[in-house]
Design a protein around this motif. Structure first.
Motif, PDB file in Angstrom:
ATOM      1  N   ILE A   1       6.826   1.552  -5.968  1.00  0.00           N
ATOM      2  CA  ILE A   1       5.463   1.869  -5.565  1.00  0.00           C
ATOM      3  C   ILE A   1       4.809   0.571  -5.114  1.00  0.00           C
ATOM      4  O   ILE A   1       5.131  -0.505  -5.635  1.00  0.00           O
ATOM      5  CB  ILE A   1       4.691   2.543  -6.715  1.00  0.00           C
ATOM      6  CG1 ILE A   1       3.366   3.062  -6.232  1.00  0.00           C
ATOM      7  CG2 ILE A   1       4.517   1.618  -7.893  1.00  0.00           C
ATOM      8  CD1 ILE A   1       2.723   4.030  -7.186  1.00  0.00           C
TER       9      ILE A   1
ATOM     10  N   LYS B   1      -4.408   0.697  -8.496  1.00  0.00           N
ATOM     11  CA  LYS B   1      -5.484   1.680  -8.336  1.00  0.00           C
ATOM     12  C   LYS B   1      -5.230   2.994  -9.069  1.00  0.00           C
ATOM     13  O   LYS B   1      -6.104   3.852  -9.111  1.00  0.00           O
ATOM     14  CB  LYS B   1      -5.686   1.981  -6.853  1.00  0.00           C
ATOM     15  CG  LYS B   1      -6.084   0.769  -6.044  1.00  0.00           C
ATOM     16  CD  LYS B   1      -6.132   1.101  -4.565  1.00  0.00           C
ATOM     17  CE  LYS B   1      -6.394  -0.145  -3.742  1.00  0.00           C
ATOM     18  NZ  LYS B   1      -6.344   0.142  -2.308  1.00  0.00           N
ATOM     19  N   LEU B   2      -4.035   3.160  -9.636  1.00  0.00           N
ATOM     20  CA  LEU B   2      -3.659   4.445 -10.218  1.00  0.00           C
ATOM     21  C   LEU B   2      -3.947   4.521 -11.711  1.00  0.00           C
ATOM     22  O   LEU B   2      -3.820   3.536 -12.425  1.00  0.00           O
ATOM     23  CB  LEU B   2      -2.163   4.690 -10.012  1.00  0.00           C
ATOM     24  CG  LEU B   2      -1.677   4.756  -8.573  1.00  0.00           C
ATOM     25  CD1 LEU B   2      -0.170   4.905  -8.551  1.00  0.00           C
ATOM     26  CD2 LEU B   2      -2.336   5.903  -7.844  1.00  0.00           C
TER      27      LEU B   2
ATOM     28  N   ASN C   1      -1.739   9.800 -12.295  1.00  0.00           N
ATOM     29  CA  ASN C   1      -1.301   9.614 -10.907  1.00  0.00           C
ATOM     30  C   ASN C   1       0.065   8.948 -10.845  1.00  0.00           C
ATOM     31  O   ASN C   1       0.914   9.327 -10.042  1.00  0.00           O
ATOM     32  CB  ASN C   1      -2.291   8.743 -10.128  1.00  0.00           C
ATOM     33  CG  ASN C   1      -3.674   9.315 -10.038  1.00  0.00           C
ATOM     34  OD1 ASN C   1      -4.652   8.591 -10.191  1.00  0.00           O
ATOM     35  ND2 ASN C   1      -3.802  10.606  -9.791  1.00  0.00           N
TER      36      ASN C   1
ATOM     37  N   ASN D   1      -0.320  -2.959  -4.539  1.00  0.00           N
ATOM     38  CA  ASN D   1      -1.763  -2.669  -4.486  1.00  0.00           C
ATOM     39  C   ASN D   1      -2.053  -1.245  -4.942  1.00  0.00           C
ATOM     40  O   ASN D   1      -3.045  -0.998  -5.627  1.00  0.00           O
ATOM     41  CB  ASN D   1      -2.316  -2.879  -3.083  1.00  0.00           C
ATOM     42  CG  ASN D   1      -2.371  -4.328  -2.690  1.00  0.00           C
ATOM     43  OD1 ASN D   1      -2.289  -5.219  -3.526  1.00  0.00           O
ATOM     44  ND2 ASN D   1      -2.499  -4.577  -1.394  1.00  0.00           N
ATOM     45  N   THR D   2      -1.207  -0.318  -4.551  1.00  0.00           N
ATOM     46  CA  THR D   2      -1.368   1.074  -4.946  1.00  0.00           C
ATOM     47  C   THR D   2      -1.292   1.205  -6.455  1.00  0.00           C
ATOM     48  O   THR D   2      -2.103   1.891  -7.078  1.00  0.00           O
ATOM     49  CB  THR D   2      -0.290   1.952  -4.289  1.00  0.00           C
ATOM     50  OG1 THR D   2      -0.396   1.832  -2.879  1.00  0.00           O
ATOM     51  CG2 THR D   2      -0.438   3.405  -4.679  1.00  0.00           C
TER      52      THR D   2
ATOM     53  N   ASN E   1       0.809  -1.219   0.000  1.00  0.00           N
ATOM     54  CA  ASN E   1       0.000   0.000   0.000  1.00  0.00           C
ATOM     55  C   ASN E   1       0.844   1.272   0.000  1.00  0.00           C
ATOM     56  O   ASN E   1       0.312   2.373   0.116  1.00  0.00           O
ATOM     57  CB  ASN E   1      -0.977  -0.003   1.172  1.00  0.00           C
ATOM     58  CG  ASN E   1      -1.956  -1.152   1.056  1.00  0.00           C
ATOM     59  OD1 ASN E   1      -2.516  -1.394  -0.007  1.00  0.00           O
ATOM     60  ND2 ASN E   1      -2.141  -1.885   2.134  1.00  0.00           N
ATOM     61  N   ASN E   2       2.152   1.116  -0.143  1.00  0.00           N
ATOM     62  CA  ASN E   2       3.060   2.259  -0.159  1.00  0.00           C
ATOM     63  C   ASN E   2       2.779   3.142  -1.377  1.00  0.00           C
ATOM     64  O   ASN E   2       2.595   2.652  -2.482  1.00  0.00           O
ATOM     65  CB  ASN E   2       4.508   1.755  -0.180  1.00  0.00           C
ATOM     66  CG  ASN E   2       5.504   2.872  -0.027  1.00  0.00           C
ATOM     67  OD1 ASN E   2       5.693   3.662  -0.936  1.00  0.00           O
ATOM     68  ND2 ASN E   2       6.148   2.920   1.116  1.00  0.00           N
ATOM     69  N   LEU E   3       2.780   4.464  -1.160  1.00  0.00           N
ATOM     70  CA  LEU E   3       2.513   5.397  -2.261  1.00  0.00           C
ATOM     71  C   LEU E   3       3.729   5.663  -3.127  1.00  0.00           C
ATOM     72  O   LEU E   3       3.600   6.147  -4.241  1.00  0.00           O
ATOM     73  CB  LEU E   3       1.990   6.721  -1.709  1.00  0.00           C
ATOM     74  CG  LEU E   3       0.551   6.708  -1.253  1.00  0.00           C
ATOM     75  CD1 LEU E   3       0.173   8.040  -0.627  1.00  0.00           C
ATOM     76  CD2 LEU E   3      -0.373   6.389  -2.404  1.00  0.00           C
TER      77      LEU E   3
END
Length: 73
Positions: A38, A45-46, A50, A41-42, A22-24
């Motif tokens: 990155i 979603k991008l 983004n 999971n993140t 979940n790290n951005l």
């Protein structure tokens, strides 16, 4: 220091972080590699805008270093 100097010739690598999914975003310089990662999971979603923003932000840390001002965060 993780900053890239004028004389540095580095390979830029992008990777997915499965240890912290979940790290951005993160930036790390190891030997001759500048690595931008990155969370896995993140990443899912991008959208492309983004993703480019995160990569540019992390690249900024290589070029400018860590933030020099602390706003109490």
């Amino acid at each position: 220091s993780d900053e890239i100097k004028k004389q540095d010739y580095l390979e830029l690598q992008f990777s997915l972080n499965y240890d912290d999914p979940n790290n951005l975003g993160g930036a790390e310089k190891i030997n001759n590699s500048a690595i931008i990662s990155i969370g896995s999971n993140t990443f899912k979603k991008l959208n492309s805008i983004n993703l480019v923003f995160i990569y540019c932000h992390e690249l900024g840390h290589f070029l400018g270093g860590h933030p020099k001002k602390n706003n109490g965060w």
